[in-house]
Design an enzyme around this catalytic site. Structure first.
Site, mmCIF file in Angstrom:
data_model
loop_
_atom_site.group_PDB
_atom_site.id
_atom_site.type_symbol
_atom_site.label_atom_id
_atom_site.label_comp_id
_atom_site.label_asym_id
_atom_site.label_seq_id
_atom_site.Cartn_x
_atom_site.Cartn_y
_atom_site.Cartn_z
ATOM 1 C CE1 TYR A 130 -2.811 -3.258 0.225
ATOM 2 C CE2 TYR A 130 -4.340 -1.440 0.045
ATOM 3 C CZ TYR A 130 -4.066 -2.784 -0.071
ATOM 4 O OH TYR A 130 -5.018 -3.652 -0.502
ATOM 5 C CE LYS A 183 2.489 -16.602 -6.890
ATOM 6 N NZ LYS A 183 1.920 -17.846 -7.408
ATOM 7 C CG ASP A 216 -1.215 -18.954 -6.818
ATOM 8 O OD1 ASP A 216 -0.856 -19.202 -5.645
ATOM 9 O OD2 ASP A 216 -0.520 -19.249 -7.803
ATOM 10 C CG ASP A 240 -8.153 -4.950 0.307
ATOM 11 O OD1 ASP A 240 -9.276 -5.034 0.844
ATOM 12 O OD2 ASP A 240 -7.826 -4.004 -0.428
ATOM 13 C CG ASP A 244 -13.413 -7.114 -1.070
ATOM 14 O OD1 ASP A 244 -13.376 -6.808 0.146
ATOM 15 O OD2 ASP A 244 -13.664 -6.303 -1.974
#
Ligand code: ATP
Length: 360
Positions: A130, A183, A216, A240, A244
């Site tokens: 961010y 990841k 993933d 985030d 969602d």
């Protein structure tokens, strides 16, 4: 117990009024001793105070035991130099709210894609990808030439440790299972550091099982087998996106609650934005903010060792669930016709008529 209510923009004032209404009913029923104080901010103070987050409002938020923050419409704000401070980001930094806790679960009466899901995404909130959080000075994104842009992702040992501890503490009170998501096959250094720190913290919680998943694979697994997850701990951007996705699987944004928590402060804030497309029509779903408020009450119960606040949290969540169980109470985002006011009145009525907490 002092709770500051910051209404936000667009649907913010409508849903914070609904959350306040049910809090007042809870307070009266359980004698919680709440002092609710509302402070205008956002576009409402831009002209009068030349700021969307006046200094005194931030001071009130810092002085309060807890904060309820409505969604804000930062797209409509002027640049920072002209007073357009993003209240959500600013409060997270000023109050050091490092953990963004986002539960997702299936609820009776609500159409959901995933069957039998009850998990919590614990998302690191202060760094990661961010751009507004990961530099001491300036932005974490920059553009050396017209056709090239770069972004920096910051991962620090301290931030990984404290988010891991928040996740393990939560899992200790739930199904004792943490999945760390990363990841590290590609981001070997930064996600390697994340893994190293989470594994260190895991040693302090021998009763909690730790496993790991690539982000993933996690995105796909959430759809296929959501029931196998309990607490998911991850860095800012993965968290985030995954939260969602989890919210969409079990009823959508109108039910997606969240708590931003630090050592000393906590802010209840729904996952959704300010929904300008439906603002002022009285049809916003207040459930997400009410459920976030229940999370705040629960956090206050542990922080101040006041079990009655945990009773209040349970009663509020139970009353929202009971209200949702009847499709006649569903607002338009859930396919119904109920207004924000109707929903709030139904939750309030359920709290009043419940025998829960009568002998607390
Ligand atoms: P942001 O970037 O500020 O988080 P967003 O672009 O994700 O915002 P939202 O404001 O969350 O967008 O709205 C997305 C869609 O969901 C809109 O159609 C909006 O009306 C709907 N929505 C969001 N929150 C609610 C709510 N509480 N009740 C009903 N509909 C909602």
């Amino acid at each position: 117990m002092h709770i500051a209510i910051l209404p936000g923009d667009d649907i913010g004032p409508e849903i914070t009024a609904a959350a306040r209404q049910v809090l007042e009913v809870l307070d009266e029923k359980l004698a919680l001793g709440l002092r609710l104080e509302q402070h205008p901010m956002g576009l409402a103070t831009l002209d009068s105070h030349a700021s969307t987050l006046p200094r005194e409002v931030l001071d009130e938020a810092r002085a309060a035991d807890g904060v309820i923050l409505g969604p804000v419409s930062t797209y409509d704000y002027p640049p920072v130099e002209q007073g357009g401070i993003n209240p959500s980001a600013h409060i997270r930094i000023a109050l050091d709210l490092f953990a963004n806790i986002r539960p997702s679960r299936t609820r009776a009466g609500v159409h959901y894609v995933a069957e039998d899901m009850d998990l919590v995404v614990v998302r690191e909130n202060t760094e990661g990808f961010y751009a507004d959080r990961n530099m001491l000075d300036g932005s974490g994104e920059f553009q050396p030439s017209p056709d090239m842009a770069l972004a920096i992702r910051k991962i620090s040992a301290g931030a990984c440790q404290r988010i891991a501890r928040a996740a393990f503490e939560l899992a200790s009170r739930r199904d004792k299972h943490v999945t760390m998501v990363h990841k590290a096959n590609v981001l070997k250094v930064t996600d390697g550091l994340f893994i190293r720190e989470v594994v260190k913290v895991a040693d302090e919680f021998p009763d909690v099982r730790l496993d790991e998943m690539l982000v993933d694979a996690m995105a796909a697994r959430l759809i296929r087998e959501p029931r196998i997850f309990d607490v998911i701990v991850t860095s800012n951007m993965y968290g985030d996106i995954l939260s969602d996705e989890a919210a969409a699987l079990c009823g959508g944004l109108g039910l997606a609650s969240a708590l931003n928590a630090g050592e000393r402060h906590a802010v209840a804030q729904a996952v959704h934005g300010s929904a300008p497309d439906i603002a002022g029509r009285g049809i916003a779903n207040p459930a997400a903010l009410m459920l976030s408020t229940a999370m705040l009450l629960d956090w206050l119960a542990s922080r101040h060792d006041r079990p009655i606040l945990a009773v209040a949290a349970d009663l509020l969540e139970g009353s929202v669930n009971a209200t949702l169980a009847n499709p006649a109470n569903h607002p338009p985002d859930l396919g119904g016709k109920a207004t924000t006011q109707h929903f709030a009145a139904a939750v309030a009525e359920h709290i009043q008529s419940s025998s829960q907490g009568d002998h607390a």
